[in-house]
Design a protein around this motif. Structure first.
Motif, PDB file in Angstrom:
ATOM      1  N   PHE A  21      -4.841  -3.173   0.487  1.00  0.00           N
ATOM      2  CA  PHE A  21      -5.715  -3.062   1.639  1.00  0.00           C
ATOM      3  C   PHE A  21      -6.346  -4.012   2.307  1.00  0.00           C
ATOM      4  O   PHE A  21      -6.851  -4.052   3.399  1.00  0.00           O
ATOM      5  CB  PHE A  21      -6.729  -2.108   1.083  1.00  0.00           C
ATOM      6  CG  PHE A  21      -6.297  -0.326   0.872  1.00  0.00           C
ATOM      7  CD1 PHE A  21      -6.320   0.346   1.835  1.00  0.00           C
ATOM      8  CD2 PHE A  21      -5.935   0.117  -0.268  1.00  0.00           C
ATOM      9  CE1 PHE A  21      -6.082   1.657   2.206  1.00  0.00           C
ATOM     10  CE2 PHE A  21      -5.436   1.468  -0.370  1.00  0.00           C
ATOM     11  CZ  PHE A  21      -5.518   2.177   0.670  1.00  0.00           C
ATOM     12  N   VAL A  79       1.226   7.187  -6.525  1.00  0.00           N
ATOM     13  CA  VAL A  79       0.125   8.025  -6.950  1.00  0.00           C
ATOM     14  C   VAL A  79       0.295   9.475  -6.206  1.00  0.00           C
ATOM     15  O   VAL A  79       0.110  10.427  -7.078  1.00  0.00           O
ATOM     16  CB  VAL A  79      -1.337   7.539  -6.125  1.00  0.00           C
ATOM     17  CG1 VAL A  79      -2.313   8.514  -6.255  1.00  0.00           C
ATOM     18  CG2 VAL A  79      -1.572   6.044  -6.885  1.00  0.00           C
ATOM     19  N   LEU A  80       0.778   9.592  -5.193  1.00  0.00           N
ATOM     20  CA  LEU A  80       1.082  11.033  -4.423  1.00  0.00           C
ATOM     21  C   LEU A  80       2.155  11.495  -5.311  1.00  0.00           C
ATOM     22  O   LEU A  80       1.921  12.867  -5.707  1.00  0.00           O
ATOM     23  CB  LEU A  80       1.568  10.684  -3.112  1.00  0.00           C
ATOM     24  CG  LEU A  80       0.649  10.506  -2.015  1.00  0.00           C
ATOM     25  CD1 LEU A  80       1.279  10.400  -0.519  1.00  0.00           C
ATOM     26  CD2 LEU A  80      -0.560  11.536  -1.914  1.00  0.00           C
ATOM     27  N   GLY A 114      -4.367   8.199  -9.445  1.00  0.00           N
ATOM     28  CA  GLY A 114      -4.710   9.035  -8.676  1.00  0.00           C
ATOM     29  C   GLY A 114      -6.187   9.462  -8.924  1.00  0.00           C
ATOM     30  O   GLY A 114      -7.151   9.708  -7.886  1.00  0.00           O
ATOM     31  N   THR A 170       0.951  -1.221  -0.018  1.00  0.00           N
ATOM     32  CA  THR A 170      -0.064  -0.054   0.075  1.00  0.00           C
ATOM     33  C   THR A 170       0.838   1.113   0.053  1.00  0.00           C
ATOM     34  O   THR A 170       0.476   2.195  -0.600  1.00  0.00           O
ATOM     35  CB  THR A 170      -0.949   0.059   1.189  1.00  0.00           C
ATOM     36  OG1 THR A 170      -1.635  -1.165   1.241  1.00  0.00           O
ATOM     37  CG2 THR A 170      -1.837   1.202   1.262  1.00  0.00           C
ATOM     38  N   SER A 171       1.667   1.249   0.906  1.00  0.00           N
ATOM     39  CA  SER A 171       2.948   2.526   0.943  1.00  0.00           C
ATOM     40  C   SER A 171       3.478   2.655  -0.463  1.00  0.00           C
ATOM     41  O   SER A 171       3.414   3.708  -0.931  1.00  0.00           O
ATOM     42  CB  SER A 171       3.591   2.487   1.996  1.00  0.00           C
ATOM     43  OG  SER A 171       4.249   1.320   2.266  1.00  0.00           O
ATOM     44  N   TYR A 209      -8.322   6.796  -7.275  1.00  0.00           N
ATOM     45  CA  TYR A 209      -8.119   6.934  -5.844  1.00  0.00           C
ATOM     46  C   TYR A 209      -9.060   7.996  -5.345  1.00  0.00           C
ATOM     47  O   TYR A 209      -9.841   7.887  -4.151  1.00  0.00           O
ATOM     48  CB  TYR A 209      -6.866   7.174  -5.339  1.00  0.00           C
ATOM     49  CG  TYR A 209      -6.073   5.923  -5.194  1.00  0.00           C
ATOM     50  CD1 TYR A 209      -6.223   4.902  -5.930  1.00  0.00           C
ATOM     51  CD2 TYR A 209      -5.001   5.887  -4.420  1.00  0.00           C
ATOM     52  CE1 TYR A 209      -5.404   3.684  -5.841  1.00  0.00           C
ATOM     53  CE2 TYR A 209      -4.115   4.759  -4.133  1.00  0.00           C
ATOM     54  CZ  TYR A 209      -4.325   3.682  -5.099  1.00  0.00           C
ATOM     55  OH  TYR A 209      -3.478   2.696  -4.932  1.00  0.00           O
ATOM     56  N   THR A 220      -3.490  -2.354  -5.486  1.00  0.00           N
ATOM     57  CA  THR A 220      -4.309  -1.626  -4.359  1.00  0.00           C
ATOM     58  C   THR A 220      -5.010  -2.299  -3.514  1.00  0.00           C
ATOM     59  O   THR A 220      -4.891  -2.216  -2.585  1.00  0.00           O
ATOM     60  CB  THR A 220      -5.039  -0.540  -5.275  1.00  0.00           C
ATOM     61  OG1 THR A 220      -4.286   0.090  -6.389  1.00  0.00           O
ATOM     62  CG2 THR A 220      -5.852   0.434  -4.319  1.00  0.00           C
ATOM     63  N   LEU A 263       0.700   3.945  -2.903  1.00  0.00           N
ATOM     64  CA  LEU A 263       0.112   5.460  -2.481  1.00  0.00           C
ATOM     65  C   LEU A 263       1.309   6.308  -2.903  1.00  0.00           C
ATOM     66  O   LEU A 263       1.190   7.400  -3.433  1.00  0.00           O
ATOM     67  CB  LEU A 263      -0.003   5.561  -0.928  1.00  0.00           C
ATOM     68  CG  LEU A 263      -1.504   5.047  -0.539  1.00  0.00           C
ATOM     69  CD1 LEU A 263      -1.457   5.189   1.203  1.00  0.00           C
ATOM     70  CD2 LEU A 263      -2.435   5.885  -1.046  1.00  0.00           C
TER      71      LEU A 263
END
Lengths: 511, 267, 315
Positions: free
Chosen positions: B257, B26-27, B73, B19-20, B76, B253, B23
């Motif tokens: 989760f 995406v960030l 993104g 997940t990290s 999400y 993803t 993420l």
């Protein structure tokens, strides 16, 4: 049959669980013998190892359990080293077990008949008709009045007492030489308890099988066991003939146990004398309490049941009134009505609190301590928050004063301020009940309703909590209404006892 | 026993790791992508992965890595907004119905039962067919569709918790209904609510992917994971990497989760 | 008996409610269907005439009853595509068969594969095999079925050439070929659901194994195997039945997407094209069909419950 012949002997048995590399010993060098035809009692608190002993004999130990030493001999067979297949043949046929949980110990999807009969099918060869006839005979034998009907019924259709009888029938139907009954009466009401114990005694007389009766309750043990073993922390601390053991206990722990059950010795000790001229603090007149069952579905009818019928009680300032009754007698409903949690009432409940508003501005309403300290403390909050909440709601103290009061109160119930930062799940049952009492007392009430406050605790902890309650009563001039199903607890703390049954007062007497 | 604890722990850590990673990608994609995700270049049409374009290019010569970063993104954001709408409304409905009960509860829960027995994508399709396709419409549709599942989770917790003695104790202290519901009881539901939110996020990602794949969600040229899969469908033979990149992104993803929420439930 | 009666009433009410809600959603909300049928520049008289002919001038309940009368006979009016020449019922009939076959095949695969796997993984609890099954189920649960369908097309269709992608074989032409072709989409729909079922069944079995009645059975001297099949399995399957019903409903929804990938002429594809064409008459009927199927599935589940669980039978 030779009465002194040894049926089962446990020799130097030690069992442990390895936890994080350390061995956690649950049975510590246990040795005991069961003679043919005798009823042996094993008494001890939860965690004393009495159930573990039974499971070891049955070969039902959890897979993570390790046998550290010793052995179990049953009629010349070594049970611990025996193969699973041979052991299985003994289970049910030679040694069987009666469990405490009479509902969940039956498969909910199968009829009582099928489950009792299964025991026979596993260990004998008969025709289909014979199986059924024998099963029905066994059901009749344990005192079930309509065995043909019960044969076709499901567990949920029977009462607790009937299920426990059926379980005894199941345990006995294959004619075992040893029956282990693990807390067979704990889940039942007192009147049914004694009937089940008499049934066990009757079966023992009639068929001569040995019985190991395991209980935390000395009175259960005393009523039918000839010999008794007392266990604590995985060790046997004392053993002997039952009568002798309870009249002349040698071991310190046994003494404590016996002392906590004063009925055994017929000595009551309530020291606190009430001033006869004191004012009534609680007046209940012609109280009726109702309970509406929720309508089922949109078309269902609402049904209203009367739980309390025409009860009148006067409680004087400074006394402790005991209310005793079986489960379902309405005693908890009464408690909830007094504190105002039950709205469907008729009649008068008057609380004459002359110091209704104390110096710090907090209003003194009656407070309540609940039975289950696991349920009465909010699991997601810290102890400090839980203690402060009643002050936030009922007083106009500032933050500093509230904290001071919380700190003072936690020490009053015999704990330290370091517990304020903990969550309820980090405390033991006794500690939680202390916190629950602190929550009730923190707003300076005059009247406290205690609903089975010690029922979920072990006997020795019970005694400590009761002692603390007495002390707090002296210190804060409290009035208690103490509700319990347990007469022994009542006699230790109450001045007057009120017995209720089916919502009515049947007896009122001085303790 | 011991071994089980270890594997649960392992799965939980693996989930956190995946997940990290996802993420982070995406960030970064919100601020920087290697190429402009919508810039077309006919010369680079359907190129397989190279050093310059790590995940290759699509039929318009757009950089797939950039599009996956940007597209994930979009997906999400849609999923988060859906979970916020559904979670908030669902929690409120569940709190009120669970705490007060009565006919209001009866009616709302019957409605809930009916709605939850239908697959959410079907309900979303009904909504989209009546109100038209588009990003905002699917956010609203999915948000509303997710309300019943949260309402149910919260309600069933409330029904159990409101009978507990600590709630009676709070009533005795004189706490008002609002304080009991939101200060005393609600924090106790997080044990089930947080995993439910994570699972809801996953379902929202799946639903967005499905709807956009059917060209009913995010509209071109905007990228989203489902939208990219829809575009990639026609080029499966010549450039399979086009479909695999967004597909893997969805899988990672959801896997991350669900491993995390599984680990939480086991605690 | 009372239980069955109650469930029947609930069943009938839900069918009516669904038909009314879908009618409202598709015949009322989208706006004036006369205008959309005849175009923006149609004259007032023309529109009036059309409305009268189609019964659009009546009140909502009357229009619903008229529609219901037709619906019970299987007449759902005309599709607005194809110049009003195509009856919705004819359009749907063959498509429904394709989707139903897809659902049945994948349901069979799910049940046949997941029940043995679930039991195996619960029995070998804490073993390496169990860990492997757990991890694999987690991974497969994370794959959207339509992406799986794309991968299957890529591997078995394009690379291995076991089937020709997009080349649908109709059941009238070659039933064996139809089934063989349908296996691929069915597997794509089934795999994520298998993973879910295995996980669910495993935790249901493990939960049951901890219960007291299992200890009772052991104390009777039963073998592990006979306890599993004689006592645990039936209890563990009770929650699984509800779960299976949910899965079946999900299969129908999953089919919508997978049909798109495999180019199958099923209900799902028709639904998507009709939504794009704003052909509300068709969308309405498809939604109604799928919703009715879901309601029927839930009704059957209720009946199964009553048959299997004595506790439900009483109250």
């Amino acid at each position: 049959m030779n009465k002194n012949e040894i049926l089962l002997s446990i020799e130097d048995l030690s069992i442990g669980f390895s936890k994080g590399g350390k061995m956690n010993t649950v049975l510590d060098h246990i040795s005991l013998e069961v003679k043919k035809g005798e009823i042996l009692g094993i008494v001890g608190e939860s965690g004393s190892g009495k159930t573990m002993t039974a499971l070891a004999v049955m070969g039902l130990l959890p897979e993570s359990a390790k046998i550290l030493s010793g052995g179990i001999d049953f009629l010349g067979n070594e049970l611990l080293t025996m193969g699973e297949k041979e052991h299985r043949r003994l289970r049910g046929k030679e040694i069987s077990m009666v469990f405490q949980e009479n509902m969940s110990s039956f498969n909910p999807l199968l009829t009582i008949g099928a489950q009792v009969e299964e025991m026979l099918r596993l260990h004998s060869k008969y025709t289909k008709e014979e199986y059924k006839a024998l099963t029905i005979k066994a059901l009749r034998e344990v005192g079930l009045s309509k065995p043909h009907e019960i044969y076709h019924q499901y567990p949920h259709q029977l009462s607790g007492g009937m299920r426990q009888r059926a379980m005894i029938a199941m345990a006995m139907v294959a004619g075992p030489k040893l029956v282990i009954a693990d807390e067979p009466t704990t889940a039942l009401d007192p009147t049914i308890q004694s009937k089940i114990l008499q049934l066990l005694k009757k079966m023992n007389d009639k068929y001569g099988m040995s019985i190991i009766l395991i209980s935390h309750d000395l009175r259960v043990i005393q009523s039918i066991c000839s010999r008794t073993i007392v266990m604590k922390d995985g060790r046997i601390v004392e053993s002997g003939m039952t009568n002798e053991l309870f009249t002349n206990p040698c071991n310190q722990y046994t003494k404590e146990l016996v002392a906590a059950v004063p009925m055994l010795n017929k000595e009551y000790k309530n020291t606190y004398k009430v001033d006869r001229d004191s004012h009534p603090i609680l007046t209940i007149q012609n109280l009726n309490v109702f309970y509406s069952e929720k309508a089922i579905g949109l078309l269902g009818k609402k049904s209203r049941k009367q739980v309390i019928r025409d009860i009148s009680i006067l409680v004087n300032e400074g006394e402790t009134l005991g209310i005793v009754g079986e489960s379902g007698s309405g005693k908890s409903t009464l408690a909830k009505a007094i504190v105002g949690l039950n709205k469907e009432i008729e009649g008068v409940i008057k609380i004459n609190d002359f110091t209704a508003i104390s110096n710090d501005g907090s209003v003194s309403k009656p407070q309540m301590v609940f039975q289950d300290p696991y349920g009465s403390l909010n699991p997601s909050k810290k102890i400090g928050w839980i203690l402060e909440e009643p002050l936030k709601l009922q007083s106009n103290l500032g933050k500093k004063e509230r904290v001071a009061r919380v700190n003072e109160m936690i020490e009053q119930v015999g704990m330290t301020t370091k517990y304020l930062e903990r969550y309820p799940f980090q405390l033991s049952g006794g500690q939680r009940q202390r916190v629950a009492i602190a929550v009730a007392l923190i707003v300076n009430p005059k009247l406290v309703i205690l609903d089975e406050p010690v029922s979920s605790l072990d006997t020795t902890i019970q005694a400590q909590i009761l002692e603390m309650l007495k002390e707090l009563q002296r210190k804060y001039k409290l009035t208690y209404v103490f509700i319990s199903h347990d007469l022994n607890v009542i006699y230790q703390i109450c001045n007057r006892v009120c017995v209720i049954n089916q919502g009515e007062i049947v007896e009122m007497k001085e303790a | 026993m011991k071994l089980k604890v270890k594997t649960c722990h392992f799965n939980y850590i693996l989930g956190l790791l995946i997940t990290s990673l996802v993420l982070l990608m995406v960030l970064i994609g919100f601020f920087y992508t290697p190429y402009d995700p919508n810039e077309m270049n006919v010369a680079l049409k359907n190129n397989p992965p190279t050093l310059a374009h790590l995940l290759g290019t699509d039929n318009f010569g757009r950089d797939i890595l950039s599009r996956v970063m940007k597209g994930a993104g979009t997906t999400y954001i849609i999923a988060v907004v859906v979970v916020i709408i559904g979670g908030t409304l669902g929690t409120i409905v569940g709190t009120l119905t669970g705490y007060f009960g009565g006919w209001f509860d009866e009616v709302v829960m019957r409605l809930n039962d009916v709605l939850t027995s239908f697959p959410s994508i079907l309900l979303a399709l009904v909504f989209v067919s009546v109100f038209g396709p588009g990003t905002y419409n699917i956010i609203i549709a999915l948000g509303i569709i997710f309300v019943p599942s949260y309402a149910r989770v919260v309600r069933s917790e409330f029904i159990v918790l409101k009978e507990r003695d600590f709630v009676k104790n709070a009533k005795l202290m004189g706490a008002g209904s609002f304080r009991i519901m939101f200060i005393h009881i609600l924090p106790n539901t997080r044990r089930v609510l947080i995993p439910a939110l994570l699972i809801g996020f996953n379902n929202a990602v799946l639903a967005e992917a499905g709807l956009s794949y059917l060209s009913l969600g995010v509209q071109p040229p905007q990228a989203s994971l489902g939208r990219m899969l829809s575009e990639a469908q026609s080029y499966m033979i010549d450039s399979p990497w086009y479909a695999i990149a967004p597909g893997l992104m969805i899988i990672l993803t959801i896997l991350g989760f669900s491993l995390i929420s599984g680990g939480m439930e086991n605690e | 008996m009372k239980y069955t009666f109650k469930k029947c009433i609930v069943f009938i009410i839900s069918l009516f409610l669904t038909s009314f809600l879908t009618f409202t959603a598709f015949e009322v909300i989208p706006g004036d269907s006369a205008l959309s049928a005849l175009g923006m520049d149609a004259s007032k008289e023309h529109l009036e005439e059309y409305r009268k002919a189609m019964g659009l001038d009546k009140s909502l309940p009357i229009r619903y009853i008229n529609w219901l009368k037709g619906a019970i006979k299987g007449d759902f009016g005309y599709s607005s595509s194809y110049q009003m020449q195509m009856k919705v019922s004819t359009l749907i009939k063959n498509r429904l068969i394709v989707t139903l076959w897809l659902a049945i095949l994948s349901f069979l695969i799910i049940v046949l594969v997941s029940i043995p796997l679930g039991i195996l993984s619960a029995r070998k609890k804490n073993g390496i095999l169990d860990d492997l099954i757990t991890l694999v189920t987690q991974i497969f649960m994370s794959v959207p079925s339509f992406f799986l369908a794309m991968i299957i097309t890529l591997i078995f269709g394009i690379t291995l050439k076991w089937f020709r992608p997009g080349d649908y074989i109709s059941p009238e032409d070659n039933f064996g070929g139809f089934l063989r072709f349908m296996m691929y989409p069915a597997i794509a729909v089934a795999i994520p659901k298998i993973a879910m079922m295995v996980k669910f069944l495993r935790s249901s079995l493990l939960r049951e194994m901890e219960l007291d009645y299992v200890r009772t059975a052991k104390s009777k001297g039963m073998t592990k195997i006979s306890i599993l099949f004689g006592h645990i399995l039936k209890n563990a399957l009770i929650p699984v039945i509800t779960f299976l019903a949910m899965v079946l409903a999900d299969i129908l929804a999953g089919a919508i997407l997978v049909e798109q990938v495999f180019n199958l002429p099923g209900l799902g594809r028709l639904l998507v094209t009709s939504i794009a064409n704003r052909d509300y008459a068709v969308v309405h009927v498809i939604v109604l069909y799928i919703a009715s199927l879901v309601i029927i599935i839930n009704f059957i589940v209720d009946l199964i419950y009553q048959w299997i669980d004595p506790r439900v039978r009483r109250d």
